[in-house]
Structure formats: structure tokens, C-alpha cells
Design an enzyme around this catalytic site. Structure first.
Site, PDB file in Angstrom:
ATOM      1  N   HIS A  52      17.045  -9.448  97.553  1.00  0.00           N
ATOM      2  CA  HIS A  52      16.371 -10.192  98.627  1.00  0.00           C
ATOM      3  C   HIS A  52      14.914  -9.726  98.755  1.00  0.00           C
ATOM      4  O   HIS A  52      14.004 -10.523  98.946  1.00  0.00           O
ATOM      5  CB  HIS A  52      17.051  -9.948  99.975  1.00  0.00           C
ATOM      6  CG  HIS A  52      18.469 -10.408 100.078  1.00  0.00           C
ATOM      7  ND1 HIS A  52      19.508  -9.524 100.218  1.00  0.00           N
ATOM      8  CD2 HIS A  52      19.018 -11.639 100.077  1.00  0.00           C
ATOM      9  CE1 HIS A  52      20.654 -10.201 100.312  1.00  0.00           C
ATOM     10  NE2 HIS A  52      20.383 -11.482 100.224  1.00  0.00           N
ATOM     11  N   ASP A 165      22.138 -17.292  92.108  1.00  0.00           N
ATOM     12  CA  ASP A 165      22.985 -18.392  92.575  1.00  0.00           C
ATOM     13  C   ASP A 165      22.487 -19.670  91.908  1.00  0.00           C
ATOM     14  O   ASP A 165      21.858 -20.530  92.543  1.00  0.00           O
ATOM     15  CB  ASP A 165      22.922 -18.478  94.102  1.00  0.00           C
ATOM     16  CG  ASP A 165      23.480 -17.219  94.736  1.00  0.00           C
ATOM     17  OD1 ASP A 165      24.699 -17.046  94.736  1.00  0.00           O
ATOM     18  OD2 ASP A 165      22.684 -16.367  95.200  1.00  0.00           O
ATOM     19  N   LEU A 199      22.764  -7.432  91.863  1.00  0.00           N
ATOM     20  CA  LEU A 199      22.853  -7.071  93.280  1.00  0.00           C
ATOM     21  C   LEU A 199      23.420  -8.249  94.066  1.00  0.00           C
ATOM     22  O   LEU A 199      23.059  -9.399  93.830  1.00  0.00           O
ATOM     23  CB  LEU A 199      21.468  -6.697  93.809  1.00  0.00           C
ATOM     24  CG  LEU A 199      20.933  -5.383  93.243  1.00  0.00           C
ATOM     25  CD1 LEU A 199      19.462  -5.221  93.567  1.00  0.00           C
ATOM     26  CD2 LEU A 199      21.713  -4.211  93.804  1.00  0.00           C
ATOM     27  N   ARG A 202      27.973  -8.944  98.586  1.00  0.00           N
ATOM     28  CA  ARG A 202      29.435  -8.770  98.473  1.00  0.00           C
ATOM     29  C   ARG A 202      29.817  -7.542  97.659  1.00  0.00           C
ATOM     30  O   ARG A 202      30.983  -7.145  97.686  1.00  0.00           O
ATOM     31  CB  ARG A 202      30.080 -10.031  97.884  1.00  0.00           C
ATOM     32  CG  ARG A 202      30.076 -11.203  98.858  1.00  0.00           C
ATOM     33  CD  ARG A 202      31.021 -12.320  98.436  1.00  0.00           C
ATOM     34  NE  ARG A 202      31.198 -13.305  99.477  1.00  0.00           N
ATOM     35  CZ  ARG A 202      30.490 -14.432  99.593  1.00  0.00           C
ATOM     36  NH1 ARG A 202      29.553 -14.723  98.716  1.00  0.00           N
ATOM     37  NH2 ARG A 202      30.722 -15.269 100.597  1.00  0.00           N
TER      38      ARG A 202
HETATM   39  P1  AMP Z   1      22.198 -14.645 100.318  1.00  0.00           P
HETATM   40  O1  AMP Z   1      21.802 -13.728 101.419  1.00  0.00           O
HETATM   41  O2  AMP Z   1      23.326 -14.127  99.474  1.00  0.00           O
HETATM   42  O3  AMP Z   1      22.373 -16.067 100.779  1.00  0.00           O
HETATM   43  O4  AMP Z   1      20.957 -14.669  99.315  1.00  0.00           O
HETATM   44  C1  AMP Z   1      19.680 -15.067  99.753  1.00  0.00           C
HETATM   45  C2  AMP Z   1      18.830 -15.338  98.541  1.00  0.00           C
HETATM   46  O5  AMP Z   1      18.716 -14.147  97.750  1.00  0.00           O
HETATM   47  C3  AMP Z   1      19.416 -16.429  97.632  1.00  0.00           C
HETATM   48  O6  AMP Z   1      18.379 -17.287  97.206  1.00  0.00           O
HETATM   49  C4  AMP Z   1      20.000 -15.647  96.515  1.00  0.00           C
HETATM   50  O7  AMP Z   1      20.058 -16.362  95.295  1.00  0.00           O
HETATM   51  C5  AMP Z   1      19.026 -14.484  96.413  1.00  0.00           C
HETATM   52  N1  AMP Z   1      19.640 -13.340  95.727  1.00  0.00           N
HETATM   53  C6  AMP Z   1      20.882 -12.839  95.927  1.00  0.00           C
HETATM   54  N2  AMP Z   1      21.123 -11.828  95.066  1.00  0.00           N
HETATM   55  C7  AMP Z   1      20.013 -11.683  94.313  1.00  0.00           C
HETATM   56  C8  AMP Z   1      19.634 -10.810  93.240  1.00  0.00           C
HETATM   57  N3  AMP Z   1      20.461  -9.872  92.774  1.00  0.00           N
HETATM   58  N4  AMP Z   1      18.404 -10.961  92.701  1.00  0.00           N
HETATM   59  C9  AMP Z   1      17.548 -11.907  93.177  1.00  0.00           C
HETATM   60  N5  AMP Z   1      17.841 -12.758  94.176  1.00  0.00           N
HETATM   61  C10 AMP Z   1      19.048 -12.652  94.735  1.00  0.00           C
END
Ligand code: AMP
Length: 291
Positions: A52, A165, A199, A202
Site C-alpha cells: 500500500h 489484484d 504482500l 490477509r
Molecule cells: P486492499 O487494501 O487489499 O484493498 O488493497 C489496496 C490496494 O493496494 C489495491 O489496489 C491493491 O491491489 C494494492 N496492493 C495490495 N497488495 C499489494 C502489493 N503487495 N503490492 C502492491 N500493491 C498492492
């Protein structure tokens, strides 16, 4: 002795404007209307990690101001999924947001975002209901609906989504394109730990043993990459090799597709995508590689 870390933390939290009340939508709109120049927006569900942070940093580098939202969106969780136990870490998240260059943090309560009997976005009938959409039918309706609402609220110049994602990113791009939204959708690289594990919020559910098992997911992608570098391109052979690496896990899917998520018989460099989803214990993890 002065606890500098604590002093810094308090200053950082104070300096970051955060809107989180039931009136947060009105507050956000007011704060947004005072912003000038380009605005980058990073929507998240919180429990922020370095992945993030890299999105927020990129948004900070490429825009005059940055808005981050933290909203665990109930409509993208299916009944029986982990909505209730999804990690929530507001204090730590605030500090991380600030240090990565966020100017405005939006933490709306559910009732600020959703009302009764209102329009929703429907994910495309095919690409929204294969892969993740097949395992989690309706998930992308919830994702697209909340993203459209958040883009409407923040009206960003650019919005940042992780390639991690992949299907989500592709569907959001398509929505922005086909609903003629003015925001540019930026794809950000996946951040991994040194041993390859992508990363993810979960990952917190994993025990040490499960974490070691979860490495098979990224290892299967690295095996695909090794074969492609050797000149192999047939999807069937690459998928079979990946399934061998993944064998001890419960595999939901291994898919080799073009950048519109259509299955392909052979990899074309620069145009293909390899996607994996598997369960480690009760934890469902996804990963992918843009070939
Ligand atoms: P989330 O909080 O899981 O909804 O993720 C928020 C944003 O962070 C989404 O656009 C995800 O694709 C991105 N994201 C999650 N994990 C990663 C990662 N390991 N590297 C880069 N971006 C990520």
C-alpha cells in the site's frame, strides 16, 4: 529519556487531516474543493503494508496532493467470508499514510457510503464472473460499486491500483473507460517480501508453517518465468509445471490469459498474464505475473 518515536507519532497523526465522522462525505467534499493542482487517490481496505505504501508514495511523487481512503467495503465480501475478522488497524494506518505522503485520509463509516435501495454497478457478465469472480460471485459488483462511489467523491486526476489484484485492476480500468470517467487509472507494481511472497493484508492470518507453504504460490510464478526465459510459451506446459509446484496446496485456479483475461494457448511477451489462486489452511491467497 524523551520517547522520540512517540513524539513523532503524535505530531504525524496531528498533521494528517483525517475525515471519519458520519458527516465525513460532506467534510471530504469540502476538503477536496479546497485542493488545487493534481490529486492522486489510493483506495484501500486498511491494515496497510509496504505494498500500500508504495502506491501512496507513487501517488505522492506524481501528484500535488494525495487522498487515501480506508474502507472495509462490506459489499465485496460474500456471506461467510472474512468481513468481520478482516484486520483493522486505524492508528498504525494513519502513521503509515502520513509517512508515505498522504495529505487527506478518508475513513468513512458504512452508512456514509451506502443507503437503502440504491443503484449498483454490475461487473461484466464474462470477465467479472471468471477466475476471482467465479470463486466469489458478486465480488466485483461490490468492488466496482464502491470504487465508482469513491472516484465520484474524490474526483482524482489519477487513481492507483495494484497489479497484485490483476482482475480488479482490469475491470476498474474498463469501468473508467466505458463510463467515460475523467480519472486516469494507474497500475502499480506488486511488492513482495524477499522470499517472494506478495504482500497482502490477509498474510496476517498465516501461521509460520502456513506462510512457508504459501511461498509455493510465488514459486509457481517464478517457475513459469524460468520456463518462459528458456523459450517455452505453450500455456498447457507452463500451467502443468506450475501445478506441480503448487501441488500441496488447494488450488482454486491457474490461468494463462491475455490482458483482457481471455484464455490463450501460448504466451505472447508483453501481452499475457498468469494468475493463481490457492488456499493455505483456510486462507485464500492470489498472485499473478504480467508477462
Ligand atoms: P486492499 O487494501 O487489499 O484493498 O488493497 C489496496 C490496494 O493496494 C489495491 O489496489 C491493491 O491491489 C494494492 N496492493 C495490495 N497488495 C499489494 C502489493 N503487495 N503490492 C502492491 N500493491 C498492492
Amino acid at each position: 529519556m524523551v520517547q522520540w518515536r512517540r513524539v513523532f507519532a503524535i505530531i504525524a497523526v496531528k498533521a494528517l487531516k483525517a475525515v471519519r465522522s458520519v458527516e465525513s462525505v460532506a467534510e471530504l467534499l469540502a476538503a477536496r474543493s479546497e485542493m488545487s493542482g493534481s490529486v492522486g487517490f489510493v483506495p484501500t481496505m486498511g491494515a496497510l503494508h509496504a505494498g500500500h505504501m508504495s502506491l501512496i508514495r507513487q501517488a505522492h511523487e506524481e501528484n500535488d496532493q494525495v487522498i487515501v481512503s480506508i474502507f472495509v467495503n462490506p459489499t465485496q465480501f460474500l456471506p461467510g467470508e472474512d468481513f468481520e475478522r478482516y484486520p483493522r488497524k486505524e492508528q498504525a494506518d494513519r502513521l503509515l499514510c502520513k509517512s508515505a505522503g498522504c495529505d487527506l485520509l478518508f475513513l468513512p463509516p458504512i452508512e456514509a457510503i451506502y443507503g437503502a435501495d440504491e443503484p449498483v454497478v454490475k461487473a461484466p457478465a464474462v470477465s467479472g464472473y471468471i477466475l476471482e469472480g467465479h470463486e466469489r460471485p458478486g465480488h466485483f459488483d461490490g468492488v466496482l460499486t464502491v470504487v465508482l462511489k469513491l472516484l465520484g467523491l474524490t474526483r482524482p486526476t489519477r487513481a492507483y491500483f495494484g497489479k497484485k489484484d490483476a482482475q480488479q485492476l482490469i475491470l476498474i480500468r474498463q469501468m473508467a473507460d466505458r463510463f467515460f470517467l475523467p480519472t486516469e487509472i494507474i497500475a502499480a507494481e506488486t511488492l513482495r517480501q524477499k522470499d517472494g511472497l506478495a504482500l497482502s493484508s490477509r498474510n496476517e492470518y498465516l501461521s509460520d508453517t502456513q506462510r512457508t507453504e504459501a511461498l509455493k504460490i510465488s514459486q509457481s510464478l517464478f517457475e513459469a518465468s524460468r520456463l518462459i526465459k528458456q523459450g517455452r510459451s505453450e500455456s498447457a506446459a507452463i500451467e502443468a509445471a506450475m501445478r506441480q509446484v503448487l501441488a500441496p496446496l488447494a488450488i482454486d485456479y491457474v490461468a494463462i490469459t491475455d490482458r483482457a483475461l481471455r484464455p490463450i494457448d501460448a504466451i505472447v511477451k508483453g501481452e499475457s498474464l498468469i494468475l493463481v489462486a490457492a488456499r493455505v489452511g483456510g486462507v485464500r491467497l492470489i498472485d499473478n505475473m504480467w508477462v
